[in-house]
Design an enzyme around this catalytic site. Structure first.
Site, PDB file in Angstrom:
ATOM      1  N   ALA A   1     -26.230  25.102 -44.452  1.00  0.00           N
ATOM      2  CA  ALA A   1     -26.223  24.538 -43.151  1.00  0.00           C
ATOM      3  C   ALA A   1     -26.522  22.899 -43.416  1.00  0.00           C
ATOM      4  CB  ALA A   1     -27.245  24.939 -42.188  1.00  0.00           C
TER       5      ALA A   1
ATOM      6  N   ARG B   1     -17.492  14.667 -37.523  1.00  0.00           N
ATOM      7  CA  ARG B   1     -16.636  14.668 -36.412  1.00  0.00           C
ATOM      8  C   ARG B   1     -17.220  15.156 -35.104  1.00  0.00           C
ATOM      9  NH1 ARG B   1     -11.646  18.348 -38.523  1.00  0.00           N
ATOM     10  NH2 ARG B   1     -13.185  18.740 -40.302  1.00  0.00           N
TER      11      ARG B   1
ATOM     12  N   TYR C   1     -22.531  30.803 -43.059  1.00  0.00           N
ATOM     13  CA  TYR C   1     -22.355  29.289 -42.596  1.00  0.00           C
ATOM     14  C   TYR C   1     -22.931  29.000 -41.538  1.00  0.00           C
ATOM     15  CZ  TYR C   1     -19.231  29.594 -46.396  1.00  0.00           C
ATOM     16  OH  TYR C   1     -18.912  29.878 -48.146  1.00  0.00           O
TER      17      TYR C   1
ATOM     18  N   GLU D   1      -8.376  25.674 -53.614  1.00  0.00           N
ATOM     19  CA  GLU D   1      -8.890  24.978 -52.295  1.00  0.00           C
ATOM     20  C   GLU D   1      -7.476  24.152 -52.119  1.00  0.00           C
ATOM     21  OE1 GLU D   1     -11.734  24.641 -50.573  1.00  0.00           O
ATOM     22  OE2 GLU D   1     -11.907  26.323 -51.557  1.00  0.00           O
TER      23      GLU D   1
ATOM     24  N   ASN E   1      -9.431  31.747 -47.075  1.00  0.00           N
ATOM     25  CA  ASN E   1     -10.689  32.049 -47.511  1.00  0.00           C
ATOM     26  C   ASN E   1     -11.684  31.694 -46.232  1.00  0.00           C
ATOM     27  OD1 ASN E   1     -13.354  32.704 -48.709  1.00  0.00           O
ATOM     28  ND2 ASN E   1     -13.655  30.161 -49.552  1.00  0.00           N
TER      29      ASN E   1
ATOM     30  N   ASN F   1     -16.104  22.088 -36.129  1.00  0.00           N
ATOM     31  CA  ASN F   1     -16.046  20.758 -36.659  1.00  0.00           C
ATOM     32  C   ASN F   1     -16.127  19.653 -35.679  1.00  0.00           C
ATOM     33  OD1 ASN F   1     -15.953  21.561 -39.588  1.00  0.00           O
ATOM     34  ND2 ASN F   1     -13.751  22.300 -39.077  1.00  0.00           N
TER      35      ASN F   1
ATOM     36  N   ARG G   1     -38.968  29.198  -8.243  1.00  0.00           N
ATOM     37  CA  ARG G   1     -39.504  28.850  -9.296  1.00  0.00           C
ATOM     38  C   ARG G   1     -40.515  29.684 -10.200  1.00  0.00           C
ATOM     39  NH1 ARG G   1     -41.807  23.414  -7.622  1.00  0.00           N
ATOM     40  NH2 ARG G   1     -42.481  23.272  -9.805  1.00  0.00           N
TER      41      ARG G   1
ATOM     42  N   TYR H   1     -41.810  24.975   1.935  1.00  0.00           N
ATOM     43  CA  TYR H   1     -42.295  24.863   0.531  1.00  0.00           C
ATOM     44  C   TYR H   1     -43.438  25.713   0.358  1.00  0.00           C
ATOM     45  CZ  TYR H   1     -44.513  23.786  -3.853  1.00  0.00           C
ATOM     46  OH  TYR H   1     -45.340  23.944  -4.980  1.00  0.00           O
TER      47      TYR H   1
HETATM   48  C1  UD1 Z   1     -14.942  25.789 -47.377  1.00  0.00           C
HETATM   49  C2  UD1 Z   1     -14.333  26.651 -48.601  1.00  0.00           C
HETATM   50  C3  UD1 Z   1     -12.706  26.866 -48.093  1.00  0.00           C
HETATM   51  C4  UD1 Z   1     -12.686  27.710 -46.893  1.00  0.00           C
HETATM   52  C5  UD1 Z   1     -13.393  27.004 -45.728  1.00  0.00           C
HETATM   53  C6  UD1 Z   1     -13.695  27.893 -44.655  1.00  0.00           C
HETATM   54  C7  UD1 Z   1     -15.359  25.993 -50.583  1.00  0.00           C
HETATM   55  C8  UD1 Z   1     -15.206  24.938 -51.852  1.00  0.00           C
HETATM   56  N1  UD1 Z   1     -14.430  25.745 -49.997  1.00  0.00           N
HETATM   57  O1  UD1 Z   1     -14.191  24.738 -47.374  1.00  0.00           O
HETATM   58  O2  UD1 Z   1     -12.291  27.895 -49.338  1.00  0.00           O
HETATM   59  O3  UD1 Z   1     -11.382  28.096 -46.805  1.00  0.00           O
HETATM   60  O4  UD1 Z   1     -14.789  26.574 -46.155  1.00  0.00           O
HETATM   61  O5  UD1 Z   1     -14.084  27.044 -43.625  1.00  0.00           O
HETATM   62  O6  UD1 Z   1     -16.418  26.490 -50.432  1.00  0.00           O
HETATM   63  N2  UD1 Z   1     -21.991  22.746 -47.104  1.00  0.00           N
HETATM   64  C9  UD1 Z   1     -23.342  22.582 -47.862  1.00  0.00           C
HETATM   65  N3  UD1 Z   1     -23.518  21.620 -48.682  1.00  0.00           N
HETATM   66  C10 UD1 Z   1     -22.383  21.230 -49.298  1.00  0.00           C
HETATM   67  C11 UD1 Z   1     -21.250  21.154 -48.795  1.00  0.00           C
HETATM   68  C12 UD1 Z   1     -20.881  22.150 -47.789  1.00  0.00           C
HETATM   69  O7  UD1 Z   1     -24.339  22.979 -47.117  1.00  0.00           O
HETATM   70  O8  UD1 Z   1     -22.631  20.463 -50.397  1.00  0.00           O
HETATM   71  C13 UD1 Z   1     -21.726  23.632 -45.991  1.00  0.00           C
HETATM   72  C14 UD1 Z   1     -21.287  22.824 -44.906  1.00  0.00           C
HETATM   73  O9  UD1 Z   1     -22.174  22.242 -43.823  1.00  0.00           O
HETATM   74  C15 UD1 Z   1     -20.668  23.763 -44.234  1.00  0.00           C
HETATM   75  C16 UD1 Z   1     -20.021  25.148 -45.387  1.00  0.00           C
HETATM   76  O10 UD1 Z   1     -20.931  24.544 -46.179  1.00  0.00           O
HETATM   77  O11 UD1 Z   1     -21.214  24.649 -43.409  1.00  0.00           O
HETATM   78  C17 UD1 Z   1     -18.502  24.716 -45.699  1.00  0.00           C
HETATM   79  O12 UD1 Z   1     -18.363  23.455 -46.199  1.00  0.00           O
HETATM   80  P1  UD1 Z   1     -16.888  22.493 -46.025  1.00  0.00           P
HETATM   81  O13 UD1 Z   1     -17.130  21.097 -46.548  1.00  0.00           O
HETATM   82  O14 UD1 Z   1     -16.782  22.326 -44.578  1.00  0.00           O
HETATM   83  O15 UD1 Z   1     -15.852  23.398 -46.788  1.00  0.00           O
HETATM   84  P2  UD1 Z   1     -14.378  23.262 -46.654  1.00  0.00           P
HETATM   85  O16 UD1 Z   1     -13.961  22.295 -47.254  1.00  0.00           O
HETATM   86  O17 UD1 Z   1     -14.210  23.632 -45.233  1.00  0.00           O
HETATM   87 CA    CA Z   2     -15.065  23.429 -43.230  1.00  0.00          CA
END
Ligand code: UD1
Ligand code: CA
Length: 454
Positions: A9, A15, A99, A151, A166, A224, A330, A363
């Site tokens: 998190a 966005r 996540y 990726e 994934n 997002n 209330r 009231y």
């Molecule tokens: C990631 C997956 C991808 C998958 C997708 C699904 C990886 C490398 N890729 O990609 O295979 O299909 O999710 O949505 O894992 N986060 C952190 N710290 C960081 C980076 C990310 O806490 O340094 C958290 C983000 O807040 C988010 C989640 O991890 O909740 C996913 O990160 P994001 O950068 O959105 O990954 P994707 O590029 O979407």
């Molecule tokens: Ca993502």
């Protein structure tokens, strides 16, 4: 099998265009991260690690709980790096990665996934997508055995044609994790430490990657931007509406109904359009709720009726009682059985006995009203002197004349009556009429003022 759960998190959520960290944006009145934490709790893990970064302080502050541990990821260097920050706190046999911005994941799905993980096997949650753009792709050999995740940005055109994506949700044997995460590199298209690279390492180490899929793709949908947030909200609400209908509730239109909390329902409940139920709401058999009502943290006993445009918060409606249209009830208000509150009546911390009535424009604050007492239109309890609040007590079978002002503290005995327009400042004994208003004078041959000619 013991379990640690890591919830990622730390991401910014650019966005969303918001000062609020993405994971704190609500779905059905609860933050996305709050939903994930609640699902994680149901798996009874030995620990829940929440990896925070952007807006770390406010996330920690909003969600702090005894069973949560927060781990700071100061720089967001990738999902693999994020999990690595939690490593020192992990000790269970299995580790589940979730996540904070994927709030609708079902506990049943996670349980299925956890059945796949062992010392020799990983459990990976995947999803078939019409448009997998942006997702990591699940690479299988010609026997269908999972070999790696690639990726989107690193994928070849052939790999991009793979529609199995994934979800990111993954269950791994805890013992191996430190070794795999320690070997990650950021030598890839995004310059990040990818958690997904763990899959190929596990395969190379002779482990099997078993996949599961959610029953509904929305379970693994992240938010997002605010459009996706609204889609998650609608999905959640449709599911909540379906569950209530299955339990015996008629919803005039399931698309115009919102739950933001926990609702317990009886049978043959009727809910009209645009009703919002918030917090803990208990609705017994044969209750009817009219259109445009907001009902929060309340109990509606058998056969109670809430008419259109009423607002209830922290209230109990007794059996067969009714409120509204346009009632505002209330916290601390209780209607006894068959009691009635009509339009433009506000109650605060007011308890009405069985069959008591306040039909119009009143009231009643900090008041106790005995059984069958009738409160005339426009009656006000003057419960506040600008500094302190005081109580008004009315006995049984009292009749309050219209537009009475009851200046608390004051007690009106059983069977007492007040004349319309009275200001009642002293207690009224039982079976007594109190008239507290100027006596009427009639002036004969009164001439009305004439218009002055200029
Ligand atoms: C990631 C997956 C991808 C998958 C997708 C699904 C990886 C490398 N890729 O990609 O295979 O299909 O999710 O949505 O894992 N986060 C952190 N710290 C960081 C980076 C990310 O806490 O340094 C958290 C983000 O807040 C988010 C989640 O991890 O909740 C996913 O990160 P994001 O950068 O959105 O990954 P994707 O590029 O979407
Ligand atoms: Ca993502």
């Amino acid at each position: 099998m013991s379990l640690d759960i890591v919830i990622l998190a730390a991401g910014q959520g650019t966005r969303m265009r918001s000062a609020l960290p993405k994971v704190l944006h609500p779905v059905a009145g609860k933050s996305m991260l709050g939903h994930v934490i609640d699902s994680a709790r149901q798996l009874q893990p030995q620990s829940i690690q929440v990896v925070i970064g952007h807006g770390a302080e406010i996330v920690r502050e909003r969600l702090a709980a005894d069973d949560l541990s927060f781990v700071l990821q100061a720089q967001q260097l990738g999902t693999g790096h994020a999990v690595a920050q939690a490593l020192p706190k992990l000790s269970a046999e299995n580790v589940l990665i979730l996540y904070g911005d994927v709030p609708l994941i079902e506990v049943d799905t996670l349980q299925r996934l956890l059945q796949q993980v062992s010392a020799e096997q990983l459990g990976l949650l995947t999803v078939d997508l019409n448009d997998p753009t942006g997702y990591g792709r699940i690479v299988r050999d010609d026997k269908g055995v999972v070999k790696a995740i690639v990726e989107h940005k690193d994928a070849t055109p052939e790999q991009r044609a793979i529609c199995e994506g994934n979800t990111g949700i993954l269950a791994v044997p805890g013992k191996r994790l430190a070794d795999w995460l320690g070997r990650l590199s950021n030598n890839n298209a995004q310059g990040e430490y990818y958690l997904t690279d763990v899959i190929a390492m596990a395969v190379a180490d002779g482990l099997v990657v078993a996949t599961e899929q959610p029953l509904d793709a929305m379970e693994v949908q992240g938010a997002n931007d605010r459009m996706q947030l609204a889609e998650l909200e609608r999905h959640y609400q449709k599911r909540a509406a379906r569950q209530l209908m299955a339990q015996g509730v008629t919803l005039r239109d399931p698309a115009r109904f919102d739950v933001r909390g926990e609702v317990t329902v009886g049978r043959d409940v009727l809910i009209d359009i645009n009703v919002i139920l918030e917090g803990r709401v208990l609705i017994e058999d044969n209750v009817e709720i009219g259109p445009n009502c907001v009902i929060k943290n309340s109990t509606l006993r058998k056969g109670a009726v809430v008419k259109a445009n009423s607002h209830l918060d922290g209230v109990e409606l007794g059996e067969g009682s009714d409120a509204g249209p346009f009632a505002r009830l209330r916290p601390g208000s209780v209607l006894g059985a068959k009691a009635h509150v009509g339009n433009f009546v506000e109650l605060k911390n007011a308890v009405l006995g069985e069959g008591a009535k306040a039909g119009h424009l009143s009231y009643l604050g900090d008041a106790e009203v005995g059984a069958r007492t009738n409160i005339g239109a426009g009656t006000i309890t003057c419960n506040y002197d600008g500094a302190n609040k005081f109580k008004t007590v009315m006995g049984e079978d009292v009749f309050i004349g219209s537009n009475s002002a009851l200046v608390a503290p004051v007690t009106l005995g059983d069977g007492s009556t007040t004349g319309a327009g009275s200001v009642i400042t002293a207690d009224v004994p039982a079976n007594t009429l109190a008239v507290g208003r100027a006596k009427q004078r009639n002036i004969e041959d009164w001439k009305r003022p004439q218009k002055i000619r200029k």
